[in-house]
Write a protein that holds these residues in place. Structure first.
Motif, PDB file in Angstrom:
ATOM      1  N   ALA A 146      -1.174  13.923  -4.780  1.00 50.70           N
ATOM      2  CA  ALA A 146      -0.826  12.643  -4.157  1.00 50.70           C
ATOM      3  C   ALA A 146      -2.041  11.721  -4.192  1.00 50.70           C
ATOM      4  CB  ALA A 146      -0.364  12.848  -2.728  1.00 50.70           C
ATOM      5  N   LEU A 147      -1.828  10.464  -4.566  1.00 47.12           N
ATOM      6  CA  LEU A 147      -2.896   9.480  -4.646  1.00 47.12           C
ATOM      7  C   LEU A 147      -2.482   8.193  -3.946  1.00 47.12           C
ATOM      8  CD1 LEU A 147      -3.940   9.826  -8.411  1.00 47.12           C
ATOM      9  CD2 LEU A 147      -5.076  10.852  -6.431  1.00 47.12           C
ATOM     10  N   ASP A 148      -3.462   7.489  -3.414  1.00 47.02           N
ATOM     11  CA  ASP A 148      -3.202   6.170  -2.850  1.00 47.02           C
ATOM     12  C   ASP A 148      -3.016   5.161  -3.978  1.00 47.02           C
ATOM     13  OD1 ASP A 148      -3.355   6.967  -0.209  1.00 47.02           O
ATOM     14  OD2 ASP A 148      -5.512   6.598  -0.073  1.00 47.02           O
ATOM     15  N   ALA A 149      -2.202   4.149  -3.705  1.00 52.04           N
ATOM     16  CA  ALA A 149      -1.951   3.103  -4.700  1.00 52.04           C
ATOM     17  C   ALA A 149      -1.824   1.764  -3.992  1.00 52.04           C
ATOM     18  CB  ALA A 149      -0.678   3.408  -5.489  1.00 52.04           C
ATOM     19  N   ILE A 150      -2.182   0.707  -4.705  1.00 51.74           N
ATOM     20  CA  ILE A 150      -2.061  -0.647  -4.173  1.00 51.74           C
ATOM     21  C   ILE A 150      -1.367  -1.527  -5.201  1.00 51.74           C
ATOM     22  CG2 ILE A 150      -4.368  -1.257  -5.016  1.00 51.74           C
ATOM     23  CD1 ILE A 150      -2.926  -2.578  -1.745  1.00 51.74           C
ATOM     24  N   ALA A 151      -0.364  -2.277  -4.759  1.00 56.27           N
ATOM     25  CA  ALA A 151       0.351  -3.220  -5.622  1.00 56.27           C
ATOM     26  C   ALA A 151       0.130  -4.616  -5.049  1.00 56.27           C
ATOM     27  CB  ALA A 151       1.834  -2.890  -5.689  1.00 56.27           C
ATOM     28  N   PHE A 152      -0.798  -5.348  -5.637  1.00 60.73           N
ATOM     29  CA  PHE A 152      -1.147  -6.653  -5.098  1.00 60.73           C
ATOM     30  C   PHE A 152       0.021  -7.637  -5.226  1.00 60.73           C
ATOM     31  CE2 PHE A 152      -5.394  -4.924  -6.210  1.00 60.73           C
ATOM     32  CZ  PHE A 152      -5.956  -4.990  -4.937  1.00 60.73           C
ATOM     33  N   LYS A 153       0.224  -8.405  -4.173  1.00 60.00           N
ATOM     34  CA  LYS A 153       1.248  -9.454  -4.101  1.00 60.00           C
ATOM     35  C   LYS A 153       2.660  -8.896  -4.313  1.00 60.00           C
ATOM     36  CE  LYS A 153      -1.959 -13.010  -5.761  1.00 60.00           C
ATOM     37  NZ  LYS A 153      -2.223 -14.066  -6.777  1.00 60.00           N
ATOM     38  N   ARG A 154       2.871  -7.642  -3.973  1.00 65.26           N
ATOM     39  CA  ARG A 154       4.198  -7.030  -4.125  1.00 65.26           C
ATOM     40  C   ARG A 154       4.787  -6.612  -2.781  1.00 65.26           C
ATOM     41  NH1 ARG A 154       4.686  -5.175  -9.517  1.00 65.26           N
ATOM     42  NH2 ARG A 154       3.413  -6.556 -10.789  1.00 65.26           N
ATOM     43  N   GLY A 155       4.309  -7.204  -1.708  1.00 63.73           N
ATOM     44  CA  GLY A 155       4.811  -6.836  -0.386  1.00 63.73           C
ATOM     45  C   GLY A 155       6.302  -7.044  -0.227  1.00 63.73           C
ATOM     46  N   HIS A 156       6.851  -7.977  -0.983  1.00 58.03           N
ATOM     47  CA  HIS A 156       8.285  -8.265  -0.887  1.00 58.03           C
ATOM     48  C   HIS A 156       9.161  -7.102  -1.346  1.00 58.03           C
ATOM     49  CE1 HIS A 156       7.099  -9.262  -5.014  1.00 58.03           C
ATOM     50  NE2 HIS A 156       8.348  -9.012  -5.364  1.00 58.03           N
ATOM     51  N   LEU A 157       8.577  -6.128  -2.048  1.00 58.08           N
ATOM     52  CA  LEU A 157       9.358  -4.983  -2.529  1.00 58.08           C
ATOM     53  C   LEU A 157       9.618  -3.953  -1.435  1.00 58.08           C
ATOM     54  CD1 LEU A 157       7.641  -4.307  -5.991  1.00 58.08           C
ATOM     55  CD2 LEU A 157       9.763  -5.566  -5.549  1.00 58.08           C
ATOM     56  N   LEU A 158       8.841  -4.006  -0.356  1.00 59.96           N
ATOM     57  CA  LEU A 158       8.988  -3.004   0.695  1.00 59.96           C
ATOM     58  C   LEU A 158      10.359  -3.128   1.368  1.00 59.96           C
ATOM     59  CD1 LEU A 158       7.534  -0.736   2.241  1.00 59.96           C
ATOM     60  CD2 LEU A 158       6.820  -2.455   3.907  1.00 59.96           C
ATOM     61  N   GLY A 159      11.055  -2.002   1.454  1.00 57.87           N
ATOM     62  CA  GLY A 159      12.369  -1.986   2.080  1.00 57.87           C
ATOM     63  C   GLY A 159      13.484  -2.394   1.150  1.00 57.87           C
TER      64      GLY A 159
ATOM     65  N   ALA B  11       5.897   4.118 -12.588  1.00 62.28           N
ATOM     66  CA  ALA B  11       4.901   3.063 -12.387  1.00 62.28           C
ATOM     67  C   ALA B  11       3.955   2.973 -13.570  1.00 62.28           C
ATOM     68  CB  ALA B  11       4.100   3.322 -11.107  1.00 62.28           C
ATOM     69  N   VAL B  12       3.501   1.757 -13.823  1.00 64.06           N
ATOM     70  CA  VAL B  12       2.396   1.506 -14.745  1.00 64.06           C
ATOM     71  C   VAL B  12       1.217   1.090 -13.879  1.00 64.06           C
ATOM     72  CG1 VAL B  12       1.522   0.086 -16.630  1.00 64.06           C
ATOM     73  CG2 VAL B  12       3.910   0.819 -16.623  1.00 64.06           C
ATOM     74  N   PHE B  13       0.064   1.680 -14.123  1.00 63.32           N
ATOM     75  CA  PHE B  13      -1.064   1.456 -13.223  1.00 63.32           C
ATOM     76  C   PHE B  13      -2.391   1.592 -13.963  1.00 63.32           C
ATOM     77  CE2 PHE B  13       0.517   5.824 -12.943  1.00 63.32           C
ATOM     78  CZ  PHE B  13      -0.590   6.529 -13.395  1.00 63.32           C
TER      79      PHE B  13
ATOM     80  N   LYS C  61       0.853  -1.185   0.000  1.00 66.67           N
ATOM     81  CA  LYS C  61       0.000   0.000   0.000  1.00 66.67           C
ATOM     82  C   LYS C  61       0.893   1.241   0.000  1.00 66.67           C
ATOM     83  CE  LYS C  61      -4.093   2.070   0.585  1.00 66.67           C
ATOM     84  NZ  LYS C  61      -5.203   1.943  -0.367  1.00 66.67           N
ATOM     85  N   LEU C  62       0.670   2.132  -0.987  1.00 70.88           N
ATOM     86  CA  LEU C  62       1.542   3.289  -1.164  1.00 70.88           C
ATOM     87  C   LEU C  62       0.724   4.575  -1.226  1.00 70.88           C
ATOM     88  CD1 LEU C  62       3.788   1.904  -4.062  1.00 70.88           C
ATOM     89  CD2 LEU C  62       4.335   1.903  -1.620  1.00 70.88           C
ATOM     90  N   ARG C  63       1.391   5.656  -0.885  1.00 68.94           N
ATOM     91  CA  ARG C  63       0.893   7.001  -1.164  1.00 68.94           C
ATOM     92  C   ARG C  63       1.923   7.639  -2.065  1.00 68.94           C
ATOM     93  NH1 ARG C  63      -3.861   9.996  -1.035  1.00 68.94           N
ATOM     94  NH2 ARG C  63      -3.444  12.191  -0.614  1.00 68.94           N
TER      95      ARG C  63
ATOM     96  N   LEU D 233      -4.824   4.098  -7.492  1.00 67.19           N
ATOM     97  CA  LEU D 233      -4.070   3.451  -8.560  1.00 67.19           C
ATOM     98  C   LEU D 233      -3.824   1.984  -8.217  1.00 67.19           C
ATOM     99  CD1 LEU D 233      -1.313   6.205  -9.009  1.00 67.19           C
ATOM    100  CD2 LEU D 233      -3.624   6.153  -9.995  1.00 67.19           C
ATOM    101  N   GLU D 234      -4.149   1.095  -9.157  1.00 71.89           N
ATOM    102  CA  GLU D 234      -3.731  -0.304  -9.000  1.00 71.89           C
ATOM    103  C   GLU D 234      -2.441  -0.480  -9.782  1.00 71.89           C
ATOM    104  OE1 GLU D 234      -4.942  -4.879 -10.120  1.00 71.89           O
ATOM    105  OE2 GLU D 234      -6.560  -3.398  -9.897  1.00 71.89           O
ATOM    106  N   ILE D 235      -1.354  -0.708  -9.073  1.00 71.47           N
ATOM    107  CA  ILE D 235      -0.029  -0.786  -9.686  1.00 71.47           C
ATOM    108  C   ILE D 235       0.119  -2.086 -10.464  1.00 71.47           C
ATOM    109  CG2 ILE D 235       2.445  -0.818  -9.263  1.00 71.47           C
ATOM    110  CD1 ILE D 235       1.240   1.855  -8.620  1.00 71.47           C
ATOM    111  N   ARG D 236       0.568  -1.967 -11.707  1.00 71.46           N
ATOM    112  CA  ARG D 236       0.868  -3.135 -12.539  1.00 71.46           C
ATOM    113  C   ARG D 236       2.356  -3.480 -12.501  1.00 71.46           C
ATOM    114  NH1 ARG D 236      -4.051  -5.462 -13.687  1.00 71.46           N
ATOM    115  NH2 ARG D 236      -5.559  -3.861 -14.292  1.00 71.46           N
ATOM    116  N   ASP D 237       3.200  -2.441 -12.454  1.00 74.48           N
ATOM    117  CA  ASP D 237       4.640  -2.671 -12.356  1.00 74.48           C
ATOM    118  C   ASP D 237       5.318  -1.402 -11.858  1.00 74.48           C
ATOM    119  OD1 ASP D 237       6.884  -4.301 -12.481  1.00 74.48           O
ATOM    120  OD2 ASP D 237       7.397  -3.664 -14.513  1.00 74.48           O
TER     121      ASP D 237
END
Length: 584
Positions: free
Chosen positions: A534-547, A558-560, A524-526, A575-579
């Motif tokens: 500024a908009l909220d964004a969600i990248a499903f199944k991408r939690g491993h990218l944090l940090g 981003a592509v969204f 979950k990103l801002r 935004l639903e993040i694609r990449d």
């Protein structure tokens, strides 16, 4: 993942924007989808049922209608013979209900996946003949059943085939009854590729994506003597939508019109729906909600499919045709339980298949062909889709029993699976399907050779770069431009799906204002754009990218897909993040 900016004629975009009074982004999205003139744009946005072609353009339709009306007049028993997937069951239900409304003596036959397999079979035809029927109408099957058509004729059964699958001889050059050297010698053959000579190319393109239920709808329309869709046909649009979406039919042309109005039908109040749909929504947690393509594909359709995957599809058929609310509730609950069982079986097979794939040298693999005696044939198609999604290779899974394998295959963009299987005909006992999905049977001793050949064919067709996952970007956009008003205009392009994908936009120079994990493994990103929005964004199944790649203060591209999000009384753009790609 490779990003590719979709090509568009910028002069055409400007002309459409000015001529139709469209926002430049909307005009660009439409031009990319092949809509360049103001009148075409208005028709696309209007999505009116009146734009649908009449059923008379289908070759063999008049002959089929005359024969069915004779059966009605003579009180002759008719059997609708369908497939056991959602497209087949919904189409069978639609035609059964339409015939019953005309006073027909009608029954249905759905083959057992385990003991009979897909399509027409001689034993079933003999059983149907013994029941006293004189006419069989297929739904979503039969286009390759040349031998079975001969058997039906020898039994004294008239056979009308309605289908949409690929088949030999579907090049438009057919006789008045739809037969050719390759098409089954049936009483009539109705197929979206078999239209009357002189049908304009634009109309051919509009109907080319019709699925099995779409062809059943055309036949029902013709039987009712209607050139246009009116209140007598609108109640069937929920069934058309179920089958079209579940079969991943193209959401373009006539399919898009049918699905748009069918979604409205599925979203209506329970008292205005058929009991089975209302009960299915109730057990799925969708009562009172607006139904979208995703709800159909991922929530409703799997429950309808479950009975045909693990048992017989009769329960799903009864659910869709029953007039009893009590029976509908019982059947919906049973299908929900069967779907949970299906999910458990699917998880087990998926884990086994993933392990087998992980052992392979991906640089040498063009297609996965996996087999086991322990797999359930009703679930391997779903698992094949999961493998394609994860490993991005055409995938065929085979369930082997008594020396014969039943296979289900799925593909990726750039590889025509049906053509690939056609080049393996000498190794297969039979096959059928589409560009992206197919089924086949094979002798166990041929599996190894089939694995090697299909993999080589895929490498030859796709090339080394074809196995790089690609995301096509419709255009660049500033976050400042993504207003609620613009998003409401974007939503008019819906329904989205195969052939009319959700818009995918790109932006650079985005600052990560905040980042966290939600729902287990979702990012979950801002994000703040260069203009300050500024908009909220969600990248499903991408939690491993944090940090790792993503942290507060980082800058990224981003592509969204932007969407309107209504929550807790607030309406915002999300935004639903694609990449994501980190910018230095």
């Amino acid at each position: 993942m490779k990003w590719v900016l979709a090509e568009s004629d910028e002069a055409a975009v400007t002309a459409l924007s000015d001529g139709a009074g469209l926002h430049p982004l909307i005009a660009r999205l439409m031009v990319i989808r092949g809509i360049t003139g103001p009148s075409a744009a208005r028709s696309f946005l209007g999505c009116e049922l009146s734009s649908l072609s009449g059923p008379g353009i289908v070759s063999g339709m008049e002959r089929a209608v005359v024969r069915i009306r004779k059966a009605l007049a003579d009180h002759e028993k008719i059997v609708v013979y369908g497939d056991y997937d959602v497209d087949g069951v919904s189409g069978t239900s639609l035609l059964y209900l339409a015939l019953r409304s005309l006073g027909a003596d009608v029954d249905c036959y759905l083959p057992d996946r385990m003991s009979e397999g897909y399509g027409l079979n001689p034993q079933a035809l003999e059983s149907i003949k013994a029941s006293g029927a004189g006419l069989v109408i297929t739904v979503d099957c039969g286009i390759s059943a040349t031998r079975e058509a001969q058997i039906a004729r020898s039994l004294g059964l008239d056979l009308i085939i309605t289908d949409h699958h690929e088949g030999n001889g579907l090049n438009g050059s057919n006789s008045s009854n739809g037969s050719s050297n390759f098409i089954p010698d049936a009483y009539a053959v109705l197929h979206p590729s078999l239209l009357l000579p002189g049908t304009p190319e634009a109309i051919r393109e509009q109907v080319s994506g019709l699925t099995g239920v779409g062809m059943a709808f055309k036949l029902a329309q013709a039987l009712l003597g209607l050139d246009v869709v009116d209140e007598r046909l609108i109640p069937y649009l929920d069934l058309v939508t179920l089958g079209t979406v579940a079969d991943v039919g193209r959401i373009s042309g006539e399919n898009r019109v049918l699905v748009k109005h069918g979604l409205d039908r599925l979203s209506s109040d329970a008292e205005n729906q058929r009991p089975g749909i209302a009960a299915l929504k109730q057990v799925s947690g969708l009562s009172g909600k607006k139904i979208g393509v995703g709800n159909v594909g991922f929530t409703l359709a799997p429950r309808i499919n479950a009975s045909g995957r693990l048992e017989r599809a009769d329960a799903a058929f009864r659910l869709l045709v029953t007039e009893s609310h009590d029976e509908a509730r019982d059947l919906a609950s049973a299908l929900d339980a069967t779907n949970k069982e299906r999910q458990s079986v699917e998880v087990s097979i998926s884990e086994q298949a993933r392990r087998l794939c992980s052992r392979e040298d991906m640089s040498a693999i063009g297609a996965f062909v996996l087999s086991s005696e322990d797999w359930h044939p009703g679930v391997i198609g779903i698992v094949a889709s999961r493998i394609v999604e994860e490993f991005y290779r055409p995938t065929a899974l085979i369930c082997v029993k008594d020396g014969v394998g039943k296979g289900s295959a799925r593909s990726i963009p750039g590889f025509d699976l049906y053509e690939g299987l056609a080049r393996c005909t000498d190794l297969l006992l039979g096959f059928g399907g589409h560009k992206y999905a197919a089924g086949f049977t094979i002798a166990e001793e041929c599996i190894l050779q089939f694995r090697e050949r299909l993999s080589a064919i895929a490498i030859e067709a796709v090339g080394p770069q074809g196995f790089v996952r690609t995301v096509f970007v419709d255009g660049a956009v500033a976050l400042d431009d993504l207003t609620i008003d613009l998003m409401q205009e974007v939503e008019k392009l819906a329904p989205f799906g195969q052939g009319n994908p959700e818009p995918r936009l790109g932006a650079r120079g985005l600052e990560v204002v905040s980042s966290r994990i939600v729902g287990g493994n979702h990012l979950k990103l801002r994000l703040r754009g260069p203009g300050g929005t500024a908009l909220d964004a969600i990248a499903f199944k991408r939690g491993h990218l944090l940090g790792k790649k993503v942290r507060d203060g980082a800058r990224l591209a981003a592509v969204f897909t932007p969407r309107i999000n209504a929550w807790n009384g607030r309406t915002t753009v999300e935004l639903e993040i694609r990449d994501i790609k980190i910018e230095k």
